[in-house]
Design an enzyme around this catalytic site. Structure first.
Site, mmCIF file in Angstrom:
data_model
loop_
_atom_site.group_PDB
_atom_site.id
_atom_site.type_symbol
_atom_site.label_atom_id
_atom_site.label_comp_id
_atom_site.label_asym_id
_atom_site.label_seq_id
_atom_site.Cartn_x
_atom_site.Cartn_y
_atom_site.Cartn_z
ATOM 1 N N SER A 1 28.525 108.926 0.891
ATOM 2 C CA SER A 1 29.923 108.527 1.043
ATOM 3 C C SER A 1 30.361 108.791 2.485
ATOM 4 O O SER A 1 29.535 108.892 3.391
ATOM 5 C CB SER A 1 30.791 109.281 0.038
ATOM 6 O OG SER A 1 32.119 108.787 0.075
ATOM 7 N N LYS B 1 34.984 103.857 -0.848
ATOM 8 C CA LYS B 1 34.393 105.191 -0.753
ATOM 9 C C LYS B 1 35.180 106.205 -1.601
ATOM 10 O O LYS B 1 34.606 107.149 -2.138
ATOM 11 C CB LYS B 1 34.310 105.635 0.710
ATOM 12 C CG LYS B 1 33.265 104.866 1.525
ATOM 13 C CD LYS B 1 31.853 105.044 0.969
ATOM 14 C CE LYS B 1 30.788 104.379 1.812
ATOM 15 N NZ LYS B 1 29.417 104.483 1.260
ATOM 16 N N SER C 1 17.043 99.111 6.041
ATOM 17 C CA SER C 1 16.688 98.239 7.175
ATOM 18 C C SER C 1 17.294 98.732 8.476
ATOM 19 O O SER C 1 16.899 98.289 9.551
ATOM 20 C CB SER C 1 17.151 96.804 6.903
ATOM 21 O OG SER C 1 18.557 96.773 6.813
ATOM 22 N N ALA D 1 38.919 102.427 0.249
ATOM 23 C CA ALA D 1 39.100 102.361 -1.210
ATOM 24 C C ALA D 1 37.753 102.405 -1.923
ATOM 25 O O ALA D 1 37.603 103.049 -2.967
ATOM 26 C CB ALA D 1 39.865 101.093 -1.582
HETATM 27 N N1 LIG Z 1 27.434 105.433 10.392
HETATM 28 C C1 LIG Z 1 28.402 106.269 10.105
HETATM 29 O O1 LIG Z 1 29.091 106.760 10.990
HETATM 30 C C2 LIG Z 1 28.676 106.643 8.690
HETATM 31 C C3 LIG Z 1 29.587 107.654 8.453
HETATM 32 C C4 LIG Z 1 29.858 108.019 7.141
HETATM 33 C C5 LIG Z 1 29.186 107.408 6.098
HETATM 34 N N2 LIG Z 1 28.306 106.408 6.358
HETATM 35 C C6 LIG Z 1 27.612 105.798 5.208
HETATM 36 O O2 LIG Z 1 26.233 105.791 5.460
HETATM 37 C C7 LIG Z 1 25.615 104.732 4.735
HETATM 38 C C8 LIG Z 1 24.736 103.910 5.671
HETATM 39 O O3 LIG Z 1 25.560 103.285 6.635
HETATM 40 P P1 LIG Z 1 25.096 103.019 8.125
HETATM 41 O O4 LIG Z 1 26.136 103.577 9.012
HETATM 42 O O5 LIG Z 1 23.689 103.444 8.307
HETATM 43 O O6 LIG Z 1 25.257 101.441 8.191
HETATM 44 P P2 LIG Z 1 24.211 100.277 8.460
HETATM 45 O O7 LIG Z 1 23.356 100.569 9.640
HETATM 46 O O8 LIG Z 1 25.003 99.029 8.476
HETATM 47 O O9 LIG Z 1 23.280 100.308 7.181
HETATM 48 C C9 LIG Z 1 23.693 99.808 5.960
HETATM 49 C C10 LIG Z 1 22.476 99.405 5.193
HETATM 50 O O10 LIG Z 1 22.892 98.907 3.919
HETATM 51 C C11 LIG Z 1 22.212 97.695 3.713
HETATM 52 N N3 LIG Z 1 22.867 96.827 2.770
HETATM 53 C C12 LIG Z 1 24.057 96.179 2.874
HETATM 54 N N4 LIG Z 1 24.274 95.437 1.781
HETATM 55 C C13 LIG Z 1 23.200 95.618 0.971
HETATM 56 C C14 LIG Z 1 22.831 95.115 -0.295
HETATM 57 N N5 LIG Z 1 23.596 94.248 -0.966
HETATM 58 N N6 LIG Z 1 21.669 95.539 -0.843
HETATM 59 C C15 LIG Z 1 20.866 96.407 -0.182
HETATM 60 N N7 LIG Z 1 21.137 96.879 1.031
HETATM 61 C C16 LIG Z 1 22.302 96.489 1.592
HETATM 62 C C17 LIG Z 1 22.093 97.054 5.069
HETATM 63 O O11 LIG Z 1 21.120 96.032 5.013
HETATM 64 P P3 LIG Z 1 21.120 94.726 5.964
HETATM 65 O O12 LIG Z 1 20.391 95.140 7.191
HETATM 66 O O13 LIG Z 1 20.401 93.705 5.168
HETATM 67 O O14 LIG Z 1 22.558 94.381 6.222
HETATM 68 C C18 LIG Z 1 21.695 98.267 5.876
HETATM 69 O O15 LIG Z 1 20.334 98.543 5.740
HETATM 70 C C19 LIG Z 1 26.754 103.932 4.113
HETATM 71 O O16 LIG Z 1 26.911 104.319 2.766
HETATM 72 C C20 LIG Z 1 27.952 104.338 4.953
HETATM 73 O O17 LIG Z 1 29.152 104.179 4.236
HETATM 74 C C21 LIG Z 1 28.037 106.015 7.631
#
Ligand SMILES: NC(=O)c1ccc[n+]([C@@H]2O[C@H](COP(=O)([O-])OP(=O)(O)OC[C@H]3O[C@@H](n4cnc5c(N)ncnc54)[C@H](OP(=O)(O)O)[C@@H]3O)[C@@H](O)[C@H]2O)c1
Length: 298
Positions: free
Chosen positions: A136, A156, A10, A154
């Site tokens: 991760s 991750k 999303s 923790a």
């Molecule tokens: N952004 C960064 O800088 C960064 C860096 C390193 C790693 N990451 C990793 O990248 C991945 C994506 O993160 P992001 O930064 O793109 O964050 P984000 O924009 O908050 O996206 C997270 C997504 O996970 C969904 N989600 C949360 N709980 C869920 C559930 N119970 N079932 C299904 N979907 C669920 C959210 O849906 P809703 O819209 O419904 O909340 C959203 O679509 C994560 O694993 C994060 O740890 C991100």
């Protein structure tokens, strides 16, 4: 063309990865827990002249996970690749992080991955092939020096270990498992916004953990000011899904900083943790530690 099922599309990296893979010509099944939040993805797909099937999957709900996987298999005949992207963040001193908050982070970031993985494995085992890509973070390495991300770090770190365990279990079965580590400074996604607000609030109303809170607020402000590097993480995740022989791990962009942090000896780590500002401590520790020094020196 591979059938690729992605969790958490999303927003953020999941959304952009779905569009990237669809643009590359893959058959994308973009799942999200709340279908009323699909407009952003649909709009991005339309803009890219790409197509994907949007479906409901809440990774904390085993019934929803099983149903989504069965749906993809019914529609496409197979899940070639599962991308475990969905995650939530958490911030705050561990003392003040409730069981409920901790559980929510682990239920999504660790058990959610396990649920989706268990749902696809019997199918992949029968076929003798398949790929699981786990998203991760550099935050999986606690010596990096980011403060107050305990629950997220923790979760991750657990994901990191589980992924490598899974590699050992399923490699003999012909199934590939890939770990992609985004950088701590990729940012600009939906998950960051509330965390950044919370970090700012720390500085306004400090608790007994004032030193950590000031450092955390500065770190989040620093990250917010960095160029957006989410696109690099998206490319790594999409490559992890599509290249013929992926590596076990796509390290974060700032790998040198992570390596430096992982090499910090325990005694130096302890002095850094205590807030020692001796210059020689900060010379080769990389990551977020040098920023801490400038905060502590005012
Ligand atoms: N952004 C960064 O800088 C960064 C860096 C390193 C790693 N990451 C990793 O990248 C991945 C994506 O993160 P992001 O930064 O793109 O964050 P984000 O924009 O908050 O996206 C997270 C997504 O996970 C969904 N989600 C949360 N709980 C869920 C559930 N119970 N079932 C299904 N979907 C669920 C959210 O849906 P809703 O819209 O419904 O909340 C959203 O679509 C994560 O694993 C994060 O740890 C991100």
């Amino acid at each position: 063309m591979a059938n690729i099922l992605i969790t958490g599309t999303s927003s953020g990296i999941g959304l952009a990865t779905a569009v990237e893979l669809a643009t590359r010509g893959e058959r994308v099944f973009a799942s999200m827990r709340d279908l009323s939040r699909a407009d952003g993805l649909r709009h991005a797909l339309a803009t890219a002249h790409a197509e994907a099937t949007v479906l409901q999957m809440d990774v904390t709900d085993p019934v929803s996970v099983e149903r989504a996987v069965a749906d993809v298999i019914r529609q496409a005949g197979a899940v070639d690749v599962l991308v475990n992207n969905a995650a939530i963040m958490g911030i705050g001193p561990l003392e003040f992080t409730s069981d409920e908050e901790f559980h929510e982070v682990f239920d999504t970031n660790v058990f959610g991955v396990l649920r989706a993985t268990r749902a696809v494995l019997p199918h992949m085992r029968r076929r003798g092939r398949g790929r699981i890509v786990n998203v991760s973070s550099a935050a999986a390495h606690p010596r990096v020096g980011v403060r107050l991300w305990g629950s997220y770090t923790a979760s991750k770190a657990a994901l990191h270990a589980l992924t490598l365990e899974l590699v050992k279990e399923v490699a003999p079965l012909g199934i590939e498992v890939v770990l992609v580590e985004g950088g701590v400074d990729a940012n600009r996604t939906a998950g960051w916004a509330p965390i950044q607000q919370k970090a700012t609030a720390f500085a306004a109303e400090p608790t007994a953990y004032e030193t950590c809170e000031r450092i955390a607020a500065a770190q989040m402000a620093f990250v917010a000011g960095n160029p957006d590097r989410v696109a690099n993480v998206v490319t790594m995740v999409a490559d992890a899904c599509t290249v013929a022989h992926p590596p076990v791990r796509y390290p974060p962009e700032a790998q040198q900083g992570i390596d430096a942090a992982n090499r910090i000896p325990d005694d130096v780590f302890l002095r850094l943790a205590r807030g020692d500002t001796a210059e020689e401590l900060y010379e080769s520790v990389g990551g977020f530690w040098p920023l801490q020094r400038s905060v502590l020196n005012g």
